[in-house]
Design a protein around this motif. Structure first.
Motif, PDB file in Angstrom:
ATOM      1  N   TRP A  45       0.828  -1.201   0.000  1.00 33.73           N
ATOM      2  CA  TRP A  45       0.000   0.000   0.000  1.00 33.73           C
ATOM      3  C   TRP A  45       0.865   1.254   0.000  1.00 33.73           C
ATOM      4  CZ3 TRP A  45      -0.193   3.252   4.381  1.00 33.73           C
ATOM      5  CH2 TRP A  45      -1.177   4.236   4.359  1.00 33.73           C
ATOM      6  N   ALA A  46       1.933   1.242   0.797  1.00 31.21           N
ATOM      7  CA  ALA A  46       2.790   2.416   0.969  1.00 31.21           C
ATOM      8  C   ALA A  46       3.585   2.759  -0.290  1.00 31.21           C
ATOM      9  CB  ALA A  46       3.738   2.207   2.148  1.00 31.21           C
ATOM     10  N   LYS A  47       3.733   1.836  -1.206  1.00 33.65           N
ATOM     11  CA  LYS A  47       4.502   2.083  -2.423  1.00 33.65           C
ATOM     12  C   LYS A  47       3.901   3.184  -3.292  1.00 33.65           C
ATOM     13  CE  LYS A  47       6.528  -2.506  -2.802  1.00 33.65           C
ATOM     14  NZ  LYS A  47       6.550  -3.748  -3.597  1.00 33.65           N
ATOM     15  N   GLN A  48       2.626   3.463  -3.125  1.00 35.21           N
ATOM     16  CA  GLN A  48       1.976   4.488  -3.949  1.00 35.21           C
ATOM     17  C   GLN A  48       2.312   5.912  -3.517  1.00 35.21           C
ATOM     18  OE1 GLN A  48      -2.398   4.802  -3.304  1.00 35.21           O
ATOM     19  NE2 GLN A  48      -2.008   3.352  -1.628  1.00 35.21           N
ATOM     20  N   PHE A  49       2.942   6.078  -2.369  1.00 40.11           N
ATOM     21  CA  PHE A  49       3.197   7.407  -1.837  1.00 40.11           C
ATOM     22  C   PHE A  49       4.593   7.900  -2.159  1.00 40.11           C
ATOM     23  CE2 PHE A  49      -0.038   5.469   0.849  1.00 40.11           C
ATOM     24  CZ  PHE A  49      -1.063   6.361   0.612  1.00 40.11           C
ATOM     25  N   GLY A  50       4.708   9.221  -2.255  1.00 40.51           N
ATOM     26  CA  GLY A  50       5.968   9.872  -2.541  1.00 40.51           C
ATOM     27  C   GLY A  50       5.708  11.059  -3.452  1.00 40.51           C
ATOM     28  N   GLY A  51       6.608  11.994  -3.476  1.00 40.90           N
ATOM     29  CA  GLY A  51       6.440  13.169  -4.332  1.00 40.90           C
ATOM     30  C   GLY A  51       5.202  13.969  -3.959  1.00 40.90           C
ATOM     31  N   ARG A  52       4.300  14.128  -4.907  1.00 36.82           N
ATOM     32  CA  ARG A  52       3.080  14.918  -4.685  1.00 36.82           C
ATOM     33  C   ARG A  52       2.090  14.236  -3.750  1.00 36.82           C
ATOM     34  NH1 ARG A  52       0.320  16.511 -10.003  1.00 36.82           N
ATOM     35  NH2 ARG A  52      -0.960  17.610  -8.500  1.00 36.82           N
ATOM     36  N   TYR A  53       2.278  12.950  -3.488  1.00 36.56           N
ATOM     37  CA  TYR A  53       1.332  12.176  -2.684  1.00 36.56           C
ATOM     38  C   TYR A  53       2.056  11.570  -1.480  1.00 36.56           C
ATOM     39  CZ  TYR A  53      -0.974  12.859  -7.098  1.00 36.56           C
ATOM     40  OH  TYR A  53      -1.492  13.432  -8.221  1.00 36.56           O
ATOM     41  N   PRO A  54       2.321  12.389  -0.470  1.00 43.88           N
ATOM     42  CA  PRO A  54       3.120  11.931   0.663  1.00 43.88           C
ATOM     43  C   PRO A  54       2.306  11.119   1.677  1.00 43.88           C
ATOM     44  CG  PRO A  54       2.506  14.211   0.970  1.00 43.88           C
ATOM     45  CD  PRO A  54       1.998  13.814  -0.382  1.00 43.88           C
ATOM     46  N   LEU A  55       3.028  10.366   2.467  1.00 41.53           N
ATOM     47  CA  LEU A  55       2.510   9.648   3.619  1.00 41.53           C
ATOM     48  C   LEU A  55       3.202  10.249   4.840  1.00 41.53           C
ATOM     49  CD1 LEU A  55       0.968   7.312   5.010  1.00 41.53           C
ATOM     50  CD2 LEU A  55       2.899   5.811   4.391  1.00 41.53           C
ATOM     51  N   TYR A  56       2.417  10.791   5.756  1.00 42.89           N
ATOM     52  CA  TYR A  56       2.946  11.442   6.946  1.00 42.89           C
ATOM     53  C   TYR A  56       2.623  10.640   8.188  1.00 42.89           C
ATOM     54  CZ  TYR A  56       3.347  15.765   4.209  1.00 42.89           C
ATOM     55  OH  TYR A  56       3.676  16.704   3.275  1.00 42.89           O
ATOM     56  N   VAL A  57       3.428  10.809   9.216  1.00 40.20           N
ATOM     57  CA  VAL A  57       3.108  10.287  10.542  1.00 40.20           C
ATOM     58  C   VAL A  57       3.215  11.430  11.544  1.00 40.20           C
ATOM     59  CG1 VAL A  57       3.806   7.894  10.127  1.00 40.20           C
ATOM     60  CG2 VAL A  57       5.495   9.522  10.957  1.00 40.20           C
ATOM     61  N   GLY A  58       2.406  11.323  12.574  1.00 39.68           N
ATOM     62  CA  GLY A  58       2.513  12.212  13.722  1.00 39.68           C
ATOM     63  C   GLY A  58       3.195  11.434  14.832  1.00 39.68           C
ATOM     64  N   VAL A  59       4.236  11.999  15.404  1.00 42.98           N
ATOM     65  CA  VAL A  59       4.956  11.321  16.478  1.00 42.98           C
ATOM     66  C   VAL A  59       4.776  12.072  17.787  1.00 42.98           C
ATOM     67  CG1 VAL A  59       6.637  10.187  14.987  1.00 42.98           C
ATOM     68  CG2 VAL A  59       7.118  12.455  15.835  1.00 42.98           C
ATOM     69  N   ASP A  60       4.693  11.312  18.864  1.00 43.88           N
ATOM     70  CA  ASP A  60       4.511  11.910  20.179  1.00 43.88           C
ATOM     71  C   ASP A  60       5.854  12.342  20.768  1.00 43.88           C
ATOM     72  OD1 ASP A  60       5.747   9.604  21.199  1.00 43.88           O
ATOM     73  OD2 ASP A  60       3.869   8.725  21.890  1.00 43.88           O
ATOM     74  N   HIS A  61       5.829  12.833  21.983  1.00 42.32           N
ATOM     75  CA  HIS A  61       7.053  13.344  22.624  1.00 42.32           C
ATOM     76  C   HIS A  61       8.102  12.258  22.865  1.00 42.32           C
ATOM     77  CE1 HIS A  61       4.703  11.876  26.000  1.00 42.32           C
ATOM     78  NE2 HIS A  61       5.808  11.866  26.700  1.00 42.32           N
ATOM     79  N   MET A  62       7.695  10.989  22.773  1.00 44.83           N
ATOM     80  CA  MET A  62       8.644   9.888  22.935  1.00 44.83           C
ATOM     81  C   MET A  62       9.170   9.388  21.583  1.00 44.83           C
ATOM     82  SD  MET A  62       8.770   9.299  26.233  1.00 44.83           S
ATOM     83  CE  MET A  62       9.339   7.638  26.393  1.00 44.83           C
ATOM     84  N   GLY A  63       8.711  10.033  20.499  1.00 40.86           N
ATOM     85  CA  GLY A  63       9.140   9.634  19.173  1.00 40.86           C
ATOM     86  C   GLY A  63       8.352   8.473  18.592  1.00 40.86           C
ATOM     87  N   GLN A  64       7.255   8.090  19.259  1.00 41.24           N
ATOM     88  CA  GLN A  64       6.426   6.975  18.798  1.00 41.24           C
ATOM     89  C   GLN A  64       5.354   7.473  17.833  1.00 41.24           C
ATOM     90  OE1 GLN A  64       7.120   3.698  19.799  1.00 41.24           O
ATOM     91  NE2 GLN A  64       8.904   4.801  20.565  1.00 41.24           N
ATOM     92  N   VAL A  65       5.091   6.706  16.794  1.00 40.06           N
ATOM     93  CA  VAL A  65       4.057   7.064  15.829  1.00 40.06           C
ATOM     94  C   VAL A  65       2.699   6.967  16.512  1.00 40.06           C
ATOM     95  CG1 VAL A  65       2.940   6.429  13.645  1.00 40.06           C
ATOM     96  CG2 VAL A  65       5.430   6.338  13.853  1.00 40.06           C
ATOM     97  N   ALA A  66       1.961   8.075  16.483  1.00 35.45           N
ATOM     98  CA  ALA A  66       0.651   8.140  17.128  1.00 35.45           C
ATOM     99  C   ALA A  66      -0.491   8.209  16.119  1.00 35.45           C
ATOM    100  CB  ALA A  66       0.593   9.349  18.054  1.00 35.45           C
ATOM    101  N   CYS A  67      -0.194   8.635  14.904  1.00 32.48           N
ATOM    102  CA  CYS A  67      -1.221   8.755  13.873  1.00 32.48           C
ATOM    103  C   CYS A  67      -0.532   8.856  12.515  1.00 32.48           C
ATOM    104  CB  CYS A  67      -2.105   9.976  14.118  1.00 32.48           C
ATOM    105  SG  CYS A  67      -1.210  11.546  14.116  1.00 32.48           S
ATOM    106  N   TYR A  68      -1.345   8.756  11.465  1.00 34.89           N
ATOM    107  CA  TYR A  68      -0.793   8.929  10.123  1.00 34.89           C
ATOM    108  C   TYR A  68      -1.851   9.537   9.223  1.00 34.89           C
ATOM    109  CZ  TYR A  68      -3.269   4.732   8.541  1.00 34.89           C
ATOM    110  OH  TYR A  68      -4.230   3.815   8.210  1.00 34.89           O
ATOM    111  N   GLY A  69      -1.378  10.086   8.120  1.00 33.55           N
ATOM    112  CA  GLY A  69      -2.262  10.661   7.117  1.00 33.55           C
ATOM    113  C   GLY A  69      -1.550  10.660   5.781  1.00 33.55           C
TER     114      GLY A  69
END
Length: 86
Positions: A45-69
């Motif tokens: 699924w993640a292979k479709q992202f990059g360039g104009r179509y990014p995959l982001y993560v939100g990380v908490d104060h401990m550096g752990q992934v808490a969400c994505y978009g």
């Protein structure tokens, strides 16, 4: 003060992304899915992202992934070349 930030996702984030997605499948029904995804599914699924179509993560104060978009191409039609879906 707790530092939270948003950054581009990297391959090692896919385990957390898979966990977050599967929690939504199991608990919320907001995904419209009934089958949980595997890490390998998310890698494909993640292979479709990059360039104009990014995959982001939100990380908490401990550096752990808490969400994505992410941004998807809205339509293959040329009239929608500048449109995205999130």
């Amino acid at each position: 003060m707790s530092e939270r930030r948003i950054r581009l996702a990297i391959d090692s984030d896919l385990g957390a992304i898979t966990r977050i997605y599967n929690e939504a499948v199991e608990e919320r029904g907001s995904t419209a899915e009934v089958i949980e995804r595997t890490l390998e599914d998310r890698r494909e699924w993640a292979k479709q992202f990059g360039g104009r179509y990014p995959l982001y993560v939100g990380v908490d104060h401990m550096g752990q992934v808490a969400c994505y978009g992410c941004l998807f191409k809205y339509s293959p039609k040329h009239g929608y070349d500048h449109a995205t879906e999130n």
